[in-house]
Scaffold this motif. Structure first.
Motif, PDB file in Angstrom:
ATOM      1  N   LEU A   6      37.691  41.350  38.249  1.00  0.00           N
ATOM      2  CA  LEU A   6      38.908  41.802  38.910  1.00  0.00           C
ATOM      3  C   LEU A   6      38.560  42.513  40.215  1.00  0.00           C
ATOM      4  O   LEU A   6      37.416  42.863  40.441  1.00  0.00           O
ATOM      5  N   ASP A  75      46.578  45.395  40.869  1.00  0.00           N
ATOM      6  CA  ASP A  75      45.537  45.892  39.967  1.00  0.00           C
ATOM      7  C   ASP A  75      46.082  46.144  38.562  1.00  0.00           C
ATOM      8  O   ASP A  75      45.427  45.830  37.570  1.00  0.00           O
ATOM      9  N   LEU A  79      44.640  44.139  35.272  1.00  0.00           N
ATOM     10  CA  LEU A  79      44.008  44.866  34.176  1.00  0.00           C
ATOM     11  C   LEU A  79      44.839  44.768  32.902  1.00  0.00           C
ATOM     12  O   LEU A  79      44.296  44.598  31.808  1.00  0.00           O
ATOM     13  N   ILE A  90      34.867  43.706  31.454  1.00  0.00           N
ATOM     14  CA  ILE A  90      35.775  43.610  32.595  1.00  0.00           C
ATOM     15  C   ILE A  90      35.031  44.234  33.764  1.00  0.00           C
ATOM     16  O   ILE A  90      34.757  45.430  33.767  1.00  0.00           O
ATOM     17  N   GLU A  92      35.103  45.353  37.367  1.00  0.00           N
ATOM     18  CA  GLU A  92      36.047  45.761  38.412  1.00  0.00           C
ATOM     19  C   GLU A  92      35.254  45.948  39.696  1.00  0.00           C
ATOM     20  O   GLU A  92      34.418  46.849  39.794  1.00  0.00           O
ATOM     21  N   CYS A  98      42.615  50.586  40.766  1.00  0.00           N
ATOM     22  CA  CYS A  98      42.629  50.118  39.378  1.00  0.00           C
ATOM     23  C   CYS A  98      42.250  51.207  38.374  1.00  0.00           C
ATOM     24  O   CYS A  98      42.755  51.218  37.268  1.00  0.00           O
ATOM     25  N   TYR A 102      42.922  52.515  33.859  1.00  0.00           N
ATOM     26  CA  TYR A 102      41.898  52.288  32.842  1.00  0.00           C
ATOM     27  C   TYR A 102      42.370  52.710  31.443  1.00  0.00           C
ATOM     28  O   TYR A 102      41.808  52.266  30.455  1.00  0.00           O
ATOM     29  N   LYS A 105      42.957  50.092  28.545  1.00  0.00           N
ATOM     30  CA  LYS A 105      41.937  49.498  27.681  1.00  0.00           C
ATOM     31  C   LYS A 105      41.818  50.191  26.325  1.00  0.00           C
ATOM     32  O   LYS A 105      41.014  49.789  25.504  1.00  0.00           O
ATOM     33  N   ILE A 112      34.388  48.391  30.574  1.00  0.00           N
ATOM     34  CA  ILE A 112      34.709  48.307  31.993  1.00  0.00           C
ATOM     35  C   ILE A 112      33.496  48.739  32.801  1.00  0.00           C
ATOM     36  O   ILE A 112      32.999  49.859  32.673  1.00  0.00           O
ATOM     37  N   THR A 114      32.342  49.175  36.641  1.00  0.00           N
ATOM     38  CA  THR A 114      32.943  49.330  37.963  1.00  0.00           C
ATOM     39  C   THR A 114      31.884  49.366  39.045  1.00  0.00           C
ATOM     40  O   THR A 114      30.983  50.206  39.019  1.00  0.00           O
TER      41      THR A 114
END
Length: 187
Positions: A6, A75, A79, A90, A92, A98, A102, A105, A112, A114
């Motif tokens: 993403l 975003d 998500l 995921i 990011e 975004c 979070y 989730k 995640i 990032t």
């Protein structure tokens, strides 16, 4: 593994750095036998549902009308969809904005990861509200991500000094080419 990417303007790359990163990573992950989806804005010129065995997921995007608010909506929609899809990871690319979402989730087993991007909140193109929001998004990304990636050592140092958090340094790299025309340098 099932991996979602993403935070970009989509693939195939027609825009810039994160898009190139998404493209190269997606192809590499697929080559290794993973199932990969990349989230693209609906406005992306590529209209097919897959590209080189990478699934393309489209979401609403209208930067012209919504400006900075578009980032939030896009975003959020990406998500929100990704956490429902049972992804293992995921990824990011960029934290803003975004990371504000979070919390979505909480009902997902996805991790995640990032890539922290740069200090976007310092850019002159943003007004003071956007800058404050982006700075807050940065803080949330550090706090809420399962893992952080810095694509340059300076960003990794910044994350550690500012937040006391560790990140994994992963440079983008470059494509090598076989020959060069030295005449170009002389000209």
């Amino acid at each position: 593994m099932k991996i979602a990417i993403l935070g970009t303007r989509g693939i195939p790359n027609n825009y810039g750095g994160f898009e190139q990163c998404a493209e190269k990573l997606a192809l590499s992950f697929v080559e290794k036998g993973n199932e990969v989806a990349v989230y693209n804005p609906a406005s992306n010129p590529y209209k097919k549902k897959s590209w080189n065995n990478v699934r393309i997921k489209k979401n609403f995007y209208n930067e012209k009308k919504l400006k900075f608010l578009n980032l939030f909506l896009y975003d959020y929609l990406c998500l929100k969809d990704a956490v429902k899809q049972d992804y293992d990871i995921i990824l990011e690319l960029g934290y803003s904005p975004c990371s504000i979402f979070y919390y979505l989730k909480k009902n997902s087993n996805a991790k995640i990861v990032t890539n922290m991007d740069g200090l976007d909140w310092k850019r002159s193109k943003w007004n003071w509200i956007a800058k404050k929001t982006l700075k807050y998004s940065e803080k949330l990304a550090v706090k809420k991500s399962d893992a952080l990636v810095a694509d340059n050592p300076g960003m990794g140092d910044y994350i550690f000094k500012k937040y006391g958090a560790n990140s994994c340094y992963i440079p983008y790299g470059a494509e090598l080419y076989g020959s060069s025309d030295k005449k170009v340098l002389k000209d």
